[in-house]
Design a protein around this motif. Structure first.
Motif, PDB file in Angstrom:
ATOM      1  N   VAL A  24       0.914  -1.139   0.119  1.00  0.00           N
ATOM      2  CA  VAL A  24       0.021   0.150   0.050  1.00  0.00           C
ATOM      3  C   VAL A  24       0.988   1.336   0.094  1.00  0.00           C
ATOM      4  CG1 VAL A  24      -1.874   1.356   1.364  1.00  0.00           C
ATOM      5  CG2 VAL A  24      -1.871  -1.164   1.246  1.00  0.00           C
ATOM      6  N   ILE A  25       0.649   2.086  -1.170  1.00  0.00           N
ATOM      7  CA  ILE A  25       1.507   3.199  -0.882  1.00  0.00           C
ATOM      8  C   ILE A  25       0.725   4.460  -1.256  1.00  0.00           C
ATOM      9  CG2 ILE A  25       3.451   4.261  -2.366  1.00  0.00           C
ATOM     10  CD1 ILE A  25       3.595   1.421  -3.809  1.00  0.00           C
ATOM     11  N   GLY A  26       1.219   5.562  -0.638  1.00  0.00           N
ATOM     12  CA  GLY A  26       0.552   6.844  -1.027  1.00  0.00           C
ATOM     13  C   GLY A  26       1.902   7.707  -1.024  1.00  0.00           C
ATOM     14  N   LEU A  27       1.721   8.738  -1.840  1.00  0.00           N
ATOM     15  CA  LEU A  27       2.736   9.591  -2.090  1.00  0.00           C
ATOM     16  C   LEU A  27       2.436  11.049  -1.697  1.00  0.00           C
ATOM     17  CD1 LEU A  27       3.874   8.814  -5.620  1.00  0.00           C
ATOM     18  CD2 LEU A  27       4.560   7.629  -3.450  1.00  0.00           C
ATOM     19  N   GLU A  28       3.332  11.910  -1.430  1.00  0.00           N
ATOM     20  CA  GLU A  28       3.294  13.234  -0.949  1.00  0.00           C
ATOM     21  C   GLU A  28       4.277  13.792  -1.987  1.00  0.00           C
ATOM     22  OE1 GLU A  28       4.300  13.997   3.151  1.00  0.00           O
ATOM     23  OE2 GLU A  28       2.352  12.501   3.959  1.00  0.00           O
ATOM     24  N   ILE A  29       3.766  14.713  -2.890  1.00  0.00           N
ATOM     25  CA  ILE A  29       4.544  15.393  -3.767  1.00  0.00           C
ATOM     26  C   ILE A  29       4.787  16.707  -3.374  1.00  0.00           C
ATOM     27  CG2 ILE A  29       4.932  15.737  -6.455  1.00  0.00           C
ATOM     28  CD1 ILE A  29       4.656  12.954  -6.154  1.00  0.00           C
ATOM     29  N   HIS A  30       6.075  17.264  -3.672  1.00  0.00           N
ATOM     30  CA  HIS A  30       6.298  18.666  -3.230  1.00  0.00           C
ATOM     31  C   HIS A  30       6.557  19.232  -4.793  1.00  0.00           C
ATOM     32  CE1 HIS A  30       6.566  17.315   1.037  1.00  0.00           C
ATOM     33  NE2 HIS A  30       6.560  18.821   1.106  1.00  0.00           N
ATOM     34  N   ALA A  31       5.525  20.215  -5.207  1.00  0.00           N
ATOM     35  CA  ALA A  31       6.177  20.788  -6.446  1.00  0.00           C
ATOM     36  C   ALA A  31       6.261  22.357  -6.145  1.00  0.00           C
ATOM     37  CB  ALA A  31       4.928  20.581  -7.207  1.00  0.00           C
ATOM     38  N   GLN A  32       7.465  22.604  -6.432  1.00  0.00           N
ATOM     39  CA  GLN A  32       7.719  24.031  -6.545  1.00  0.00           C
ATOM     40  C   GLN A  32       7.115  24.876  -7.644  1.00  0.00           C
ATOM     41  OE1 GLN A  32      11.962  24.816  -6.731  1.00  0.00           O
ATOM     42  NE2 GLN A  32      12.681  24.451  -4.516  1.00  0.00           N
ATOM     43  N   LEU A  33       6.175  25.897  -6.954  1.00  0.00           N
ATOM     44  CA  LEU A  33       5.451  26.684  -7.898  1.00  0.00           C
ATOM     45  C   LEU A  33       6.211  27.709  -8.898  1.00  0.00           C
ATOM     46  CD1 LEU A  33       2.483  27.289  -5.892  1.00  0.00           C
ATOM     47  CD2 LEU A  33       2.628  25.542  -7.499  1.00  0.00           C
ATOM     48  N   ALA A  36      -4.252  19.299  -1.313  1.00  0.00           N
ATOM     49  CA  ALA A  36      -3.089  20.049  -1.716  1.00  0.00           C
ATOM     50  C   ALA A  36      -2.934  21.301  -1.132  1.00  0.00           C
ATOM     51  CB  ALA A  36      -3.033  20.073  -3.275  1.00  0.00           C
ATOM     52  N   HIS A  37      -1.735  21.418  -0.355  1.00  0.00           N
ATOM     53  CA  HIS A  37      -1.902  22.745   0.315  1.00  0.00           C
ATOM     54  C   HIS A  37      -0.622  23.645   0.005  1.00  0.00           C
ATOM     55  CE1 HIS A  37       0.141  19.877   3.260  1.00  0.00           C
ATOM     56  NE2 HIS A  37       1.066  21.058   3.212  1.00  0.00           N
ATOM     57  N   LEU A  38      -0.576  24.624   0.241  1.00  0.00           N
ATOM     58  CA  LEU A  38       0.475  25.861  -0.051  1.00  0.00           C
ATOM     59  C   LEU A  38       1.451  25.796   1.106  1.00  0.00           C
ATOM     60  CD1 LEU A  38      -1.644  28.767  -1.690  1.00  0.00           C
ATOM     61  CD2 LEU A  38       0.328  27.352  -2.656  1.00  0.00           C
ATOM     62  N   GLU A  39       2.699  25.916   0.904  1.00  0.00           N
ATOM     63  CA  GLU A  39       3.651  26.242   2.051  1.00  0.00           C
ATOM     64  C   GLU A  39       4.967  26.529   1.685  1.00  0.00           C
ATOM     65  OE1 GLU A  39       3.933  22.236   3.790  1.00  0.00           O
ATOM     66  OE2 GLU A  39       5.577  21.562   2.332  1.00  0.00           O
ATOM     67  N   GLU A  40       5.858  27.082   2.473  1.00  0.00           N
ATOM     68  CA  GLU A  40       7.226  27.530   2.027  1.00  0.00           C
ATOM     69  C   GLU A  40       8.105  26.470   2.054  1.00  0.00           C
ATOM     70  OE1 GLU A  40       8.320  30.562   4.726  1.00  0.00           O
ATOM     71  OE2 GLU A  40       7.464  29.697   6.532  1.00  0.00           O
ATOM     72  N   ASP A  41       8.930  26.578   1.273  1.00  0.00           N
ATOM     73  CA  ASP A  41      10.163  25.635   1.057  1.00  0.00           C
ATOM     74  C   ASP A  41      11.245  26.117   2.297  1.00  0.00           C
ATOM     75  OD1 ASP A  41      11.733  23.460   0.412  1.00  0.00           O
ATOM     76  OD2 ASP A  41      11.665  23.900  -1.632  1.00  0.00           O
ATOM     77  N   ALA A  42      12.033  25.299   2.797  1.00  0.00           N
ATOM     78  CA  ALA A  42      13.170  25.305   3.633  1.00  0.00           C
ATOM     79  C   ALA A  42      14.356  25.781   2.894  1.00  0.00           C
ATOM     80  CB  ALA A  42      13.368  24.408   4.571  1.00  0.00           C
ATOM     81  N   GLY A  43      15.556  26.146   3.469  1.00  0.00           N
ATOM     82  CA  GLY A  43      16.778  26.538   2.955  1.00  0.00           C
ATOM     83  C   GLY A  43      17.437  25.083   2.675  1.00  0.00           C
ATOM     84  N   LYS A  44      18.569  25.264   2.279  1.00  0.00           N
ATOM     85  CA  LYS A  44      19.548  24.054   2.263  1.00  0.00           C
ATOM     86  C   LYS A  44      20.672  24.036   3.204  1.00  0.00           C
ATOM     87  CE  LYS A  44      18.588  23.240  -2.633  1.00  0.00           C
ATOM     88  NZ  LYS A  44      19.300  23.836  -3.926  1.00  0.00           N
ATOM     89  N   LEU A  68       5.570  26.233  -2.050  1.00  0.00           N
ATOM     90  CA  LEU A  68       5.638  24.607  -2.648  1.00  0.00           C
ATOM     91  C   LEU A  68       4.206  24.440  -2.795  1.00  0.00           C
ATOM     92  CD1 LEU A  68       8.085  22.778  -0.313  1.00  0.00           C
ATOM     93  CD2 LEU A  68       8.199  23.319  -2.535  1.00  0.00           C
ATOM     94  N   LEU A  69       3.598  23.432  -3.362  1.00  0.00           N
ATOM     95  CA  LEU A  69       2.281  22.790  -3.626  1.00  0.00           C
ATOM     96  C   LEU A  69       2.540  21.499  -2.891  1.00  0.00           C
ATOM     97  CD1 LEU A  69      -0.599  23.499  -3.909  1.00  0.00           C
ATOM     98  CD2 LEU A  69      -0.491  22.599  -5.930  1.00  0.00           C
ATOM     99  N   GLU A  70       2.260  21.233  -1.621  1.00  0.00           N
ATOM    100  CA  GLU A  70       2.193  19.665  -1.272  1.00  0.00           C
ATOM    101  C   GLU A  70       0.989  19.046  -1.712  1.00  0.00           C
ATOM    102  OE1 GLU A  70       3.749  18.825   2.525  1.00  0.00           O
ATOM    103  OE2 GLU A  70       2.684  16.726   2.430  1.00  0.00           O
ATOM    104  N   ILE A  71       1.081  17.860  -2.499  1.00  0.00           N
ATOM    105  CA  ILE A  71       0.052  17.214  -3.130  1.00  0.00           C
ATOM    106  C   ILE A  71       0.075  15.823  -2.393  1.00  0.00           C
ATOM    107  CG2 ILE A  71      -0.872  16.237  -5.214  1.00  0.00           C
ATOM    108  CD1 ILE A  71       1.083  18.609  -6.461  1.00  0.00           C
ATOM    109  N   VAL A  72      -1.013  15.526  -1.882  1.00  0.00           N
ATOM    110  CA  VAL A  72      -0.969  14.374  -0.837  1.00  0.00           C
ATOM    111  C   VAL A  72      -1.950  13.462  -1.428  1.00  0.00           C
ATOM    112  CG1 VAL A  72      -1.330  13.347   1.227  1.00  0.00           C
ATOM    113  CG2 VAL A  72      -0.568  15.775   1.272  1.00  0.00           C
TER     114      VAL A  72
END
Lengths: 95, 476, 483
Positions: free
Chosen positions: B6-15, B121-129, B150-154
């Motif tokens: 069973v797999i669920g994915l959380e994708i982080h797409a930088q807008l 899918a929710h909006l959030e800010e990316d972190a640094g590196k 980021l748009l995090e798509i769950v």
């Protein structure tokens, strides 16, 4: 609600807040007192009341997607405890 | 025992916005460290976030494209934890009220279509590196990426194999690029994936305990990481062990996943509504406006290609894999003004073959759609043969000349003067009496020999159809 | 010169009775003499003189506004570019801000001369100014007493006439309470009226900046410069700013004043009660109608506040981690050690208490019982006010239950200290504007009158308060020692 010294230590760790060992008991006592005060809230029925996060009932305003900030790295990094090659330095991060 | 994955994915797409989600700093990739981190991104005292309109718009575009509910009222929350690449000590994200609700995406695996649910899918800010190269045993922090939207798509835990997970991820990757809300560059981290993986005995209703595999940044690694993790879990269970719910990191070099966080770091993110930001209201009018502007989506486009250009599933998939590919193809069709079939075979065959060999994307093709169309036109109107056309194609690949220029300059025009061809044919018949004999005695195969001789004599410029017809007449 | 109000000083400058340079020198001299009050964290003498010179040029060109050349102080919570901005904390003792708060920019734009940065409770957490890293501020009326907090330096500086006006911030009473303790005028505007950009956050949904001055007229002049929409603050309200001087002289006959029954119950010191009653009598004389109202949920203001404010502050103060600015401990042995010791060594006890309470209230399993519950009661409190304002024009009552208490008197018991804000906190929870004006003395220490207005009714508040100052002279009195 009475907090123990152990509670205080775990909350302090969550907040990454150093507390002198000798002060932990005093914090536990003060925080327990504050929580007792806070728990007076229980005296009022709030079933069905909408939580109020902001004093004003406004929607979020949106900014145009424009680049308005320029590079101020050197100016900002004068304030940093430790920098090198434009990077902020911190003790080793282990993953 | 037989196990089910069973797999669920959380994708982080930088807008793909120009500026950050809460500040006016640039989001461009690759700048020198910390030169694109303004006071807001650095979490300086007293600074405040103001939300980027385009980020909200892109989230709504995505939501509409997966037929999701768009929340008329959504809220930003603070997710609290300490990490040096997180300047404020909290990440501004959405928790209880995300902007995009329930939607779905259809995938195809082995010719079978399957619907995968998108929870939110929710909006959030990316972190640094964090840069771990050695700075005298210290870690360097670059905050250029901090605050990138980021748009995090769950997804729902709807996938049952690594193959399905990859198909879903690819589909999403294709979609965000179609919508132009994310550049999809996985190497630069614009499109990243966390996978929640668990196994359970086949037929069991309840889910098994899951592990979250963090930051897998290629399709290949997703498949490998999941397969490794599934085997690891089955191994543990079959040996009477128990799965621990934890975060694991995929190590591509060793092709394994390993535990990332120790137990004492039990996460307690203490989410609460960010008091610096007010509720985001999406008006019906914005939704209508976006709906009207929504591009044709991959699935619809594929269907149209099948209908309009008589393509099979595979060809249509290939030609609609990206918006750029589909646009290229349709520009060829429009300009060539010939049968779509010819366009299809040239684009999927000759052109994609050449691009593939050169390691180029369609957007980098040395031959623009209009030039290719010019060439196909000359095939269609019999100016040149398909074989000659390949030669012209090579020339076009090397330079900027159009098909007509090349045909003209090299004298590649087909010989349409039947008199001239007749003279050549007569000579060939006269010179090869043995072959004539064979043909007349019933050896049809010898016919090819005559065609070859004629083409050779005309340097391929004779119209093959015409040659065939004339030869048949002469050899009667 | 120092006894004059901002309005009077502006006239003096216009009439060339003195220059801004002279005025600035005079006040800088007073600041030096009054060092023992400890009102300032930083005095910006050089910059002040340069700005004063410029102000004089503007006055000469006839381009002066009502604040041009007027010496003022900024609470050290406002970021001031290239000037140390400590927020009263060891954490920011080395922080030279790389930008200015919107409030600072606006006041600078108006031509005021900043003399320095004013002392305050650490990160504005306190009601006595005793939590400051820079030590307690003394109340000019009684130097053994506290000036109130958190804007204690601002209140003391205005009361001792070290500046003509000052900025403050008010999260649970931090403008009004010290204004009352020090016998000056302090206005907390409607939440969203003044930009919070560059104002170091304590509790973001409660914090609001406002003026602290001798008179209501001066408060109107300063608010005029401070107020207005700011695109950099999402919670700033996009509403036109009225001319606050315009309505000051309006007759208040027939004004309906609500008196909160619950504010005159247990806990209110007798002397304070009498003084407030006397002030209400003045309003009666001016033709106002006074009626008692009940806001039953107000008694829960302190419990609610001590969930919401610490919760917000626990996150707001996470950015002080020793990475990009501020204090970092010596030789951290690893990342967590750096966080824990930097924060442990640089935050004071009260800040720590609040971070701990807030962290606890937001943590798994307690969020609903504390944070959500507090937000629900917050709404009930705010609705109590809404109901009241459908009936009355303004609400009046005491600012504080007692006059200024002694330095050290309440430091050992945080809860007793919290209770000194019992009359001011509800206003912040609701986001309403309120003003504190001097209304007399009890035991030779000033007593304040609090007037609460409806949302964005600053003009009306100023009008009502100004009318009182026209018939009384409490606001003109100043401590003998600083005469």
């Amino acid at each position: 609600m009475a907090l123990t010294a152990e509670n205080v230590n775990s909350i302090a760790y969550l907040a990454r807040l150093g507390i002198d060992e000798k002060d932990v008991e005093a914090y536990a006592k003060d925080l327990s007192g504050i929580l007792d005060l806070v728990e007076q809230m229980g005296s009022v029925e709030t079933e069905g009341v909408l939580p109020m996060a902001h004093p004003t009932d406004q929607p979020q305003r949106l900014r145009e997607d424009e680049v308005t900030e320029h590079d101020q790295r050197d100016y900002f990094q004068k304030l940093a405890p430790q920098v090198e090659a434009g990077l902020y330095l911190v003790p080793k991060v282990i993953e | 025992m037989e196990w089910e994955t069973v797999i669920g994915l959380e994708i982080h797409a930088q807008l793909a916005t120009k500026s950050k989600i809460f500040s006016g700093a640039s989001t461009a990739y690759g700048a020198p460290p910390n030169t694109q981190a303004c006071a807001v991104d650095l979490g300086f005292p007293g600074v405040l976030p103001v939300l980027n309109k385009q980020a909200v718009r892109m989230a709504v575009i995505f939501g509409m494209a997966i037929e999701a509910e768009i929340a008329p009222y959504s809220v930003f929350a603070r997710k609290n934890y300490f990490y040096p690449d997180l300047p404020k000590g909290y990440q501004i994200s959405q928790f209880e009220l995300p902007i995009v609700g329930n939607g779905h995406l259809d995938i195809q695996v082995n010719g079978v279509s399957k619907r995968i649910g998108v929870t939110r899918a929710h909006l959030e800010e990316d972190a640094g590196k964090s840069l771990h190269e050695d700075f005298h045993g210290l870690t360097g922090i670059d905050l250029n990426r901090a605050g990138t939207p980021l748009l995090e798509i769950v997804s729902e835990p709807d996938m049952r194999s690594a193959k399905e997970a990859v198909a879903y991820m690819k589909k999403l990757h294709e979609l965000v690029r179609y919508l132009k809300i994310c550049d999809g560059n996985m190497q630069e981290g614009s499109f990243r994936c966390d996978a929640n993986v668990s196994v359970r005995p086949k037929g069991q209703q309840e889910f098994g305990t899951r592990a979250e595999i963090k930051n897998i940044n290629s399709f290949k690694f997703v498949e490998k990481a999941i397969n490794f993790e599934v085997e690891r879990q089955i191994d543990i269970l079959e040996n009477g062990g128990q799965i621990v719910q934890e975060t694991r990191l995929y190590d591509a070099d060793k092709d394994e996943t390993r535990s990332m966080r120790s137990k004492e770091e039990a996460n307690d993110y203490r989410y609460f509504p960010d008091p610096d930001l007010l509720p985001v209201i999406v008006e019906e009018s914005l939704k209508q406006e976006i709906k009207a502007e929504l591009p044709e989506l991959p699935e619809a486009k594929k269907q149209r290609f099948k209908d309009q250009y008589q393509q099979d599933e595979e060809t249509a998939s290939q030609l609609t894999a990206t918006m750029e590919m589909a646009d290229y193809y349709e520009r060829v069709v429009k300009n060539a003004n010939c049968e779509a079939k010819l366009c299809t075979s040239w684009v999927t065959g000759t052109l994609l073959g050449a691009l593939n060999k050169a390691g180029l994307e369609i957007s980098d093709s040395p031959i623009e759609a209009e030039r290719l169309a010019g060439l196909l036109q000359r095939i269609a109107d019999n100016t040149i043969s398909g074989k000659i056309a390949k030669q012209v194609f090579e020339e076009m690949w090397q330079g900027n000349a159009g098909a007509d220029e090349i045909i003209e300059a090299k004298g590649l025009k087909q010989i349409t003067d039947t008199g001239a061809i007749e003279v050549i044919i007569d000579k060939i018949i006269a010179d090869n009496p043995a072959q004539v004999e064979q043909y007349l005695s019933g050896k049809d195969k010898v016919f090819g020999f005559f065609v070859g001789q004629v083409m050779k004599a005309t340097q391929g410029k004779a119209n093959p159809g015409e040659v065939n017809k004339m030869l048949k007449d002469k050899l009667k | 010169m120092h006894t004059k109000t901002i309005a009077e000083l502006a006239r003096g400058l216009q009439n060339r009775e003195y220059s801004s340079v002279e005025l600035t020198q005079h006040f800088l001299g007073r600041i030096k003499q009054a060092e023992s009050v400890n009102a300032f964290v930083t005095v910006t003498e050089e910059q002040a003189m340069a700005v004063a010179k410029k102000a004089d040029e503007q006055i000469a060109k006839g381009q002066a506004g009502p604040l041009t050349g007027i010496p003022i102080g900024q609470k050290d919570i406002f970021c001031t570019q290239d000037v140390k901005t400590s927020c009263g904390s060891k954490m920011l003792d080395n922080f030279i801000s790389p930008y200015s708060a919107t409030v600072v920019e606006k006041i600078n734009q108006a031509g005021a001369v900043m003399l320095g940065k004013l002392n305050m409770d650490e990160f504005a957490m306190g009601s006595s100014n005793e939590t400051s890293f820079y030590g307690a501020v003394k109340n000019p009326w009684d130097t053994t007493a506290v000036p109130g907090g958190s804007s204690g330096g601002s209140a003391a500086a205005v009361a001792a006439r070290l500046v003509a006006g000052a900025t403050g911030t008010d999260t649970g009473g931090s403008i009004r309470q010290p204004a009352a303790f020090c016998g000056i005028t302090g206005l907390k505007p409607t939440y969203g009226r003044v930009s919070r950009y560059g104002m170091i956050a304590f509790a973001s949904s409660l914090d609001q900046a406002g003026p602290m001055t001798q008179t209501v007229e001066d408060a109107a002049i300063m608010l005029q410069a401070m107020a207005g929409f700011d695109p950099k603050d999402s919670t700033s309200v996009d509403q036109p700013v009225p001319d606050y001087l315009d309505g000051l002289e309006k007759d208040i006959k027939g004004l309906k004043i609500g008196l909160i029954k619950e504010f005159f119950a247990d806990g209110l010191d007798e002397g304070c009660a009498k003084t407030v009653q006397a002030a209400l009598d003045e309003y009666r004389k001016m033709g106002a109608e006074i009626k008692e109202i009940s806001l039953p949920n107000l008694k829960l203001s302190i419990p609610v506040y001590y969930v919401i404010a610490p919760a917000e502050c626990s996150a707001n103060l996470s950015r002080y981690d020793g990475v990009r600015f501020g204090y970092r401990c010596e030789d951290p042995k690893d990342l967590n050690d750096m966080y824990i010791r930097s924060r442990g060594e640089a935050f004071g006890a009260e800040v720590k208490r609040r971070i701990l309470i807030g962290t606890y209230a937001l943590s798994a399993g307690y969020y609903d019982a504390y944070y959500i519950k507090a937000q629900k009661v917050r709404r009930l409190i705010s609705e109590d006010f809404k109901k009241a304002f459908s009936d009355v024009d303004v609400i009046m009552g005491p600012v504080t239950p007692t006059t200024a208490f002694g330095i050290g008197e309440k430091t050992s018991d945080p809860i007793e200290m919290y209770l000194s804000d019992m009359y001011t906190i509800a206003v912040n929870l609701a986001g309403l504007p309120a003003i504190s004006i001097p209304a007399g003395f009890s035991d030779n220490k000033p007593v304040g009158l609090q007037i609460i207005g409806n949302y964005f009714a600053e003009s009306q508040l100023l009008n009502v308060a100004h009318q009182y100052q026209k018939v009384t002279d409490w606001h003109q009195q100043l401590p003998e020692q600083f005469a």
